[in-house]
Design a protein around this motif. Structure first.
Motif, PDB file in Angstrom:
ATOM      1  N   ALA A  55       2.235   1.705  -3.484  1.00 61.76           N
ATOM      2  CA  ALA A  55       1.192   2.153  -4.404  1.00 61.76           C
ATOM      3  C   ALA A  55       0.842   3.623  -4.185  1.00 61.76           C
ATOM      4  CB  ALA A  55      -0.054   1.297  -4.242  1.00 61.76           C
ATOM      5  N   ALA A  56       0.987   4.129  -2.970  1.00 61.47           N
ATOM      6  CA  ALA A  56       0.637   5.511  -2.663  1.00 61.47           C
ATOM      7  C   ALA A  56       1.758   6.487  -2.994  1.00 61.47           C
ATOM      8  CB  ALA A  56       0.271   5.630  -1.188  1.00 61.47           C
ATOM      9  N   LEU A 108       0.821  -1.209   0.000  1.00 57.70           N
ATOM     10  CA  LEU A 108       0.000   0.000   0.000  1.00 57.70           C
ATOM     11  C   LEU A 108       0.855   1.260   0.000  1.00 57.70           C
ATOM     12  CD1 LEU A 108      -2.861  -1.011   2.461  1.00 57.70           C
ATOM     13  CD2 LEU A 108      -3.012  -0.683  -0.007  1.00 57.70           C
ATOM     14  N   ILE A 109       1.953   1.239   0.734  1.00 56.86           N
ATOM     15  CA  ILE A 109       2.847   2.400   0.754  1.00 56.86           C
ATOM     16  C   ILE A 109       3.464   2.605  -0.629  1.00 56.86           C
ATOM     17  CG2 ILE A 109       5.032   3.259   1.679  1.00 56.86           C
ATOM     18  CD1 ILE A 109       4.242   1.956   4.351  1.00 56.86           C
ATOM     19  N   LEU A 125       1.009   8.891  -5.925  1.00 55.25           N
ATOM     20  CA  LEU A 125      -0.023   9.864  -5.553  1.00 55.25           C
ATOM     21  C   LEU A 125       0.552  10.949  -4.652  1.00 55.25           C
ATOM     22  CD1 LEU A 125      -3.010   7.454  -4.879  1.00 55.25           C
ATOM     23  CD2 LEU A 125      -2.632   8.918  -6.864  1.00 55.25           C
ATOM     24  N   GLY A 126       1.464  10.578  -3.768  1.00 54.28           N
ATOM     25  CA  GLY A 126       2.125  11.570  -2.922  1.00 54.28           C
ATOM     26  C   GLY A 126       2.995  12.512  -3.732  1.00 54.28           C
TER      27      GLY A 126
END
Length: 175
Positions: free
Chosen positions: A10-11, A7-8, A14-15
């Motif tokens: 994948a994010a 999840l990190i 976006l960050g």
């Protein structure tokens, strides 16, 4: 790999997008492509070199409501000067030698200021020289569609041979 780590990862994109400046905050100088300066009295566009004439057509468009004076230079040498009527476009033809190029520059001329560079463009005269063939292209080998058809036919013959050979040995299985 653990679910939290996935999840990190994948994010992360976006960050990164959240940290970049938005398009609404961007200034004209932030964009990488050249943009027209609204304060210029005229714009310049340069066409490719015409092979028959050996000249490049340069279009100068006055975007103001008053007369604009210009000086057109090719490789630092003045080739045309004059004025452009308000809201009109004029065309000047700049000669470019065969097999060479030219840096075409348009300058705005006024009485109280030195010449101001409006735009510059590099053009190449890469027209073929030598014997003219009167509109016919030179022979460059057999047509590509014929070669494609021959390759397809050859591939089908080889594939048919492989299938025939495999079909002849497959039903013969020893008990």
């Amino acid at each position: 790999m653990r679910t939290g780590l996935r999840l990190i990862l994948a994010a992360l994109p976006l960050g990164a997008i959240a940290l970049l400046p938005s398009a609404s905050d961007a200034q004209a100088r932030d964009w990488p492509w050249p943009r027209h300066d609204g304060g210029d009295p005229f714009t310049m566009t340069v066409d490719d070199v015409g092979c028959r004439s050996g000249k490049a057509a340069v279009r100068l468009h006055n975007q103001t409501r008053q007369l604009a004076r210009f000086d057109l230079k090719a490789d630092g040498t003045s080739v045309a000067s004059g004025s452009i009527p308000a809201r009109k476009t004029i065309v000047r033809h700049v000669p470019v030698g065969k097999g060479s190029g030219a840096e075409i520059e348009a300058y705005s001329v006024s009485d109280h200021e030195p010449e101001t560079l409006i735009d510059s463009s590099h053009v190449d005269n890469d027209c073929p020289w030598g014997h003219r063939r009167h509109g016919h292209l030179p022979y460059t080998g057999p047509p590509a569609d014929l070669m494609g058809k021959l390759a397809t036919a050859g591939g089908l013959v080889v594939m048919g041979g492989i299938l025939w050979w495999y079909g002849s040995i497959w039903p013969r299985s020893s008990p």
